[in-house]
Design a protein around this motif. Structure first.
Motif, PDB file in Angstrom:
ATOM      1  N   PRO A 534      38.757  50.423 -63.763  1.00 23.92           N
ATOM      2  CA  PRO A 534      38.110  51.323 -64.013  1.00 23.92           C
ATOM      3  C   PRO A 534      38.881  52.639 -63.126  1.00 23.92           C
ATOM      4  O   PRO A 534      39.495  52.172 -62.335  1.00 23.92           O
ATOM      5  CB  PRO A 534      36.658  51.365 -63.498  1.00 23.92           C
ATOM      6  N   MET A 536      39.017  56.051 -61.016  1.00 26.67           N
ATOM      7  CA  MET A 536      38.103  56.758 -60.192  1.00 26.67           C
ATOM      8  C   MET A 536      38.889  58.083 -59.880  1.00 26.67           C
ATOM      9  O   MET A 536      39.851  58.350 -59.544  1.00 26.67           O
ATOM     10  CB  MET A 536      38.052  56.275 -58.709  1.00 26.67           C
ATOM     11  N   PHE A 568      39.891  49.623 -58.309  1.00 26.85           N
ATOM     12  CA  PHE A 568      39.881  50.730 -58.913  1.00 26.85           C
ATOM     13  C   PHE A 568      41.165  51.227 -58.993  1.00 26.85           C
ATOM     14  O   PHE A 568      42.281  50.933 -58.274  1.00 26.85           O
ATOM     15  CB  PHE A 568      39.094  51.878 -58.525  1.00 26.85           C
ATOM     16  N   ILE A 570      42.821  54.798 -58.656  1.00 26.27           N
ATOM     17  CA  ILE A 570      42.247  56.206 -57.824  1.00 26.27           C
ATOM     18  C   ILE A 570      43.390  57.266 -58.352  1.00 26.27           C
ATOM     19  O   ILE A 570      44.659  57.197 -58.169  1.00 26.27           O
ATOM     20  CB  ILE A 570      42.080  56.069 -56.601  1.00 26.27           C
ATOM     21  N   TYR A 620      33.445  62.475 -57.069  1.00 27.16           N
ATOM     22  CA  TYR A 620      33.960  61.339 -57.502  1.00 27.16           C
ATOM     23  C   TYR A 620      33.371  60.958 -58.907  1.00 27.16           C
ATOM     24  O   TYR A 620      32.141  60.923 -59.135  1.00 27.16           O
ATOM     25  CB  TYR A 620      33.825  60.149 -56.719  1.00 27.16           C
ATOM     26  N   PHE A 622      33.811  58.357 -62.531  1.00 25.66           N
ATOM     27  CA  PHE A 622      34.245  56.868 -62.700  1.00 25.66           C
ATOM     28  C   PHE A 622      34.284  56.841 -64.252  1.00 25.66           C
ATOM     29  O   PHE A 622      33.239  57.013 -65.056  1.00 25.66           O
ATOM     30  CB  PHE A 622      33.650  55.727 -61.947  1.00 25.66           C
ATOM     31  N   LYS A 629      32.899  58.121 -69.121  1.00 29.77           N
ATOM     32  CA  LYS A 629      32.094  58.095 -67.888  1.00 29.77           C
ATOM     33  C   LYS A 629      31.434  56.798 -68.074  1.00 29.77           C
ATOM     34  O   LYS A 629      30.665  56.478 -68.984  1.00 29.77           O
ATOM     35  CB  LYS A 629      31.245  59.199 -67.883  1.00 29.77           C
ATOM     36  N   LEU A 648      29.937  52.537 -56.258  1.00 30.67           N
ATOM     37  CA  LEU A 648      31.111  51.637 -56.556  1.00 30.67           C
ATOM     38  C   LEU A 648      30.880  50.513 -57.346  1.00 30.67           C
ATOM     39  O   LEU A 648      31.359  50.523 -58.335  1.00 30.67           O
ATOM     40  CB  LEU A 648      32.082  51.468 -55.394  1.00 30.67           C
ATOM     41  N   ALA A 651      29.601  51.493 -61.046  1.00 30.74           N
ATOM     42  CA  ALA A 651      30.450  51.648 -61.719  1.00 30.74           C
ATOM     43  C   ALA A 651      31.532  50.478 -62.349  1.00 30.74           C
ATOM     44  O   ALA A 651      31.710  50.468 -63.515  1.00 30.74           O
ATOM     45  CB  ALA A 651      31.432  52.777 -61.227  1.00 30.74           C
ATOM     46  N   TYR A 652      31.862  49.807 -61.285  1.00 32.73           N
ATOM     47  CA  TYR A 652      32.717  48.425 -61.668  1.00 32.73           C
ATOM     48  C   TYR A 652      31.785  47.730 -62.341  1.00 32.73           C
ATOM     49  O   TYR A 652      32.302  47.027 -63.491  1.00 32.73           O
ATOM     50  CB  TYR A 652      33.139  47.779 -60.476  1.00 32.73           C
ATOM     51  N   TYR A 655      31.672  48.902 -66.115  1.00 31.00           N
ATOM     52  CA  TYR A 655      33.164  48.488 -66.799  1.00 31.00           C
ATOM     53  C   TYR A 655      33.337  47.239 -67.130  1.00 31.00           C
ATOM     54  O   TYR A 655      33.815  47.007 -68.275  1.00 31.00           O
ATOM     55  CB  TYR A 655      34.253  48.914 -65.471  1.00 31.00           C
TER      56      TYR A 655
END
Length: 657
Positions: A534, A536, A568, A570, A620, A622, A629, A648, A651-652, A655
């Motif tokens: 993903p 960031m 991630f 970044i 931030y 993701f 998104k 975090l 979001a992970y 994904y």
């Protein structure tokens, strides 16, 4: 006969009105809104269509024969992000009566519009809707006006943080007002003014009332100044002032002048004509006379209060829309407090003592602080434009010298022309008070703390305020500082685009732990697809203090850093980089920012506002490999390590799913 005709006319009119009232022509229009994150709102306008009517949609093509329309108020137009979205069970047909295509609904129609509005802000506006509809072969139109009110969400995280920010602005402003009381211009006026009211008044009650009027007038004058700043500039303009390189240079010059003024180089005063006019009206024996007495104090004391007010307005730029208003109220409340208190207890005036050398010492100490702040503003402009005139070690050297000289001054080793002798003890020997010694320890201690920074020490306590480590020319080994390019995963490639100019701005936590960050969205997205990770998005700023705090306090946590390195890709998108011009084919006009996009910073700022409806940093977001998104809401400034880890992980997990 005439009576019969009149009766018939009345019956016909009544019958017509009754039919019109019973005709289901009224389309009910309402609105609702939903918060999206901390800086955006979705406004939804819903039109309920009665049975038997056809409501025509907005214009979809140039040959549409009949259509409805929306007209936004100017206050709402400025906050729109993108175009409105129309949803409903939309049908189309060729209407032979008007010889054209029409699009319509028979039940309901919804229009959605994204609006840039923070959770702490209120929006009061008006929306005009021109509805076109038909009933059978009859084509009608109706204009509806909606008064829209969007209230702040003070229970949200950002709302609570913003309210906390306002509270701290008030406290800082209140402290600034107390500090202004200690300046010679104001301190010496307290006993004179209170004595004037108590002796002039016919009774103690009248004296207290007049003193309260006087204190209220001081609050009113300064609060009106805050209202003026809020009304004519607003939070967005103040925020731009806080980050723009030109305004930072102006602040640098202003604070430099104030600093030298406090050190005694010269006096700053407003035109004498202003104070003379105010003083001439102060003789009126009523509230307005007392108000102009307060105005005289404000104008005459400007040479002492002006620098403090200047600092306050810069601080207020970091608050919400109410920042300047709350700040000025806090400042004036502290300034007016002793005038009211001593009016109730005039016998306590003798505790003030005489204005002497200690007041001059306060003024000079403020002068040194002004010079230190002036260098910070020059550093902001220098970083934004990439001049490299105020690199990290240059900045630290100047701050070390300033605070070392402050310590020497407080010890009495340095004198200015308006300074008195140090007080003498019972034996006639000059001595240094405990208060001065405490301040001397702070000044010398702070200077010694900064000294290792010249050789590459991180100086975590002030890392958010000094230039980034990337501008350091040498370290303790004597070699030039080189930002780390250590990669976190096998096969990861370091950044290429903009890296030669932006890498020096990387925060200490990135270089220390070998975290790979990119500086171009498209390049980072391509890497994220290749590594199947993903993406960031780190919307940040060179001069963003909260960004440095977030990185120093949260990113540096071992669990957070491990996730950032392993899970991630970044991309750090700096919104205030002004020294990198975009190629001609990438320059364009942004409706969201209402300006021409010419630099990398402008490009990143426009992206944040247009795609994510946010304009604050740090922020931030993701995304997956398609740029969608993973989590609807972004993550703003909140130095809670557990909450950031949870975000975090969320979001992970999204994904992976």
């Amino acid at each position: 006969m005439n009576r019969i005709v009149s009766l018939v006319v009345v019956i016909v009119c009544f019958y017509s009105v009754t039919l019109r009232a019973q005709t289901p022509q009224g389309i009910n229009v309402s609105y609702s809104y939903q918060r999206l994150g901390d800086t955006a709102v979705v406004l939804k306008i819903t039109a309920k269509v009665p049975t038997g009517l056809k409501l025509y949609t907005m214009q979809r093509s140039w040959d549409d024969a009949v259509f409805s329309s929306l007209q936004f108020d100017s206050s709402l137009e400025k906050k729109r992000s993108g175009s409105f979205i129309e949803k409903g069970n939309i049908q189309s047909e060729f209407d032979s009566a008007i010889n054209g295509n029409v699009y319509f609904v028979s039940d309901s129609l919804t229009w959605s519009q994204h609006i840039l509005l923070r959770t702490i802000d209120t929006l009061s506006t008006k929306l005009t809707i021109n509805l076109s509809y038909s009933k059978g072969m009859e084509y009608l139109s109706e204009e509806k006006s909606l008064k829209i009110k969007i209230y702040p969400n003070t229970t949200s995280e950002v709302g609570l943080i913003a309210n906390s920010s306002l509270f701290w602005i008030f406290l800082a402003a209140f402290g600034g007002g107390l500090l202004a009381l200690l300046t010679p211009c104001v301190y010496s006026m307290i006993p004179v003014t209170v004595s004037f009211f108590t002796k002039r008044s016919k009774s103690r009650k009248q004296g207290i009332r007049n003193a309260l009027y006087y204190a209220l007038s001081i609050v009113l004058i300064f609060t009106l100044l805050g209202f003026f700043v809020t009304t004519f500039f607003g939070p967005a303009a103040l925020n731009n002032l806080a980050t723009n390189w030109i305004s930072n240079l102006l602040f640098f010059a202003l604070f430099l002048i104030f600093g030298f003024s406090f050190l005694g180089a010269f006096d700053i005063s407003l035109p004498s004509k202003w104070s003379s006019q105010a003083d001439s009206r102060a003789g009126q024996n009523n509230f307005f006379g007392i108000f102009f007495m307060a105005m005289t104090l404000v104008l005459v004391s400007f040479s002492c209060t002006g620098p403090i007010i200047g600092n306050l307005l810069v601080l207020a730029a970091k608050g919400s829309y109410l920042g300047p208003l709350v700040g000025m109220f806090g400042f004036s409340f502290a300034l007016a407090l002793p005038f009211a208190l001593f009016a109730f207890f005039p016998s306590k005036l003798n505790i003030l003592g005489k204005a002497g050398g200690w007041l001059n010492a306060v003024k000079v100490t403020l002068g040194f602080m002004e010079l230190a702040l002036a260098l910070k503003f020059f550093s902001n402009a220098d970083l934004a434009m990439g001049w490299r005139l105020m690199d990290r070690e240059v900045f630290l050297v100047l701050w070390i010298i300033i605070f070392f000289l402050l310590g020497l001054y407080l010890l009495g080793k340095i004198r200015f022309h308006h300074d008195d002798e140090l007080p003498k003890n019972d034996f006639g020997i000059p001595y240094v008070s405990v208060t001065r010694i405490t301040l001397v320890i702070f000044a010398f201690g702070f200077s010694l703390y900064m000294l290792p920074g010249l050789f590459g020490a991180p100086l975590k306590a002030i890392s958010a305020f000094v230039p980034p480590m990337g501008t350091q020319d040498f370290t303790s080994s004597g070699s030039n500082y080189v930002a780390s390019t250590t990669v976190s995963t096998a096969g990861s490639e370091g950044p290429k685009k903009y890296a030669d100019k932006v890498k020096i701005y990387e925060p200490d936590v990135v270089t220390k732990y070998g975290l790979v960050t990119y500086f171009d969205y498209d390049e980072a997205l391509a890497v994220a697809r290749k590594e199947q990770k993903p993406l960031m998005l780190d919307f940040t700023g060179i001069n963003c203090v909260n960004c440095r705090k977030m990185e120093g306090q949260v990113w540096s946590d071992p669990e957070v850093m491990q996730r950032l390195k392993d899970n991630f890709v970044i991309v750090s998108l700096y919104v205030d980089v002004q020294n990198i011009e975009l190629p001609d084919n990438e320059q364009h006009f942004s409706k969201d920012l209402n300006k021409q996009i010419e630099t990398l910073g402008d490009k990143n700022a426009a992206m944040q506002v247009k795609l994510f409806g946010a304009n604050t940093q740090p922020y931030y977001f993701f995304l997956d490999g398609n740029g969608q998104k993973l989590v609807d809401e972004g993550y703003g400034y909140d130095p809670d390590i557990k909450k950031f880890i949870a975000h975090l992980d969320k979001a992970y997990a999204a994904y992976k799913n």
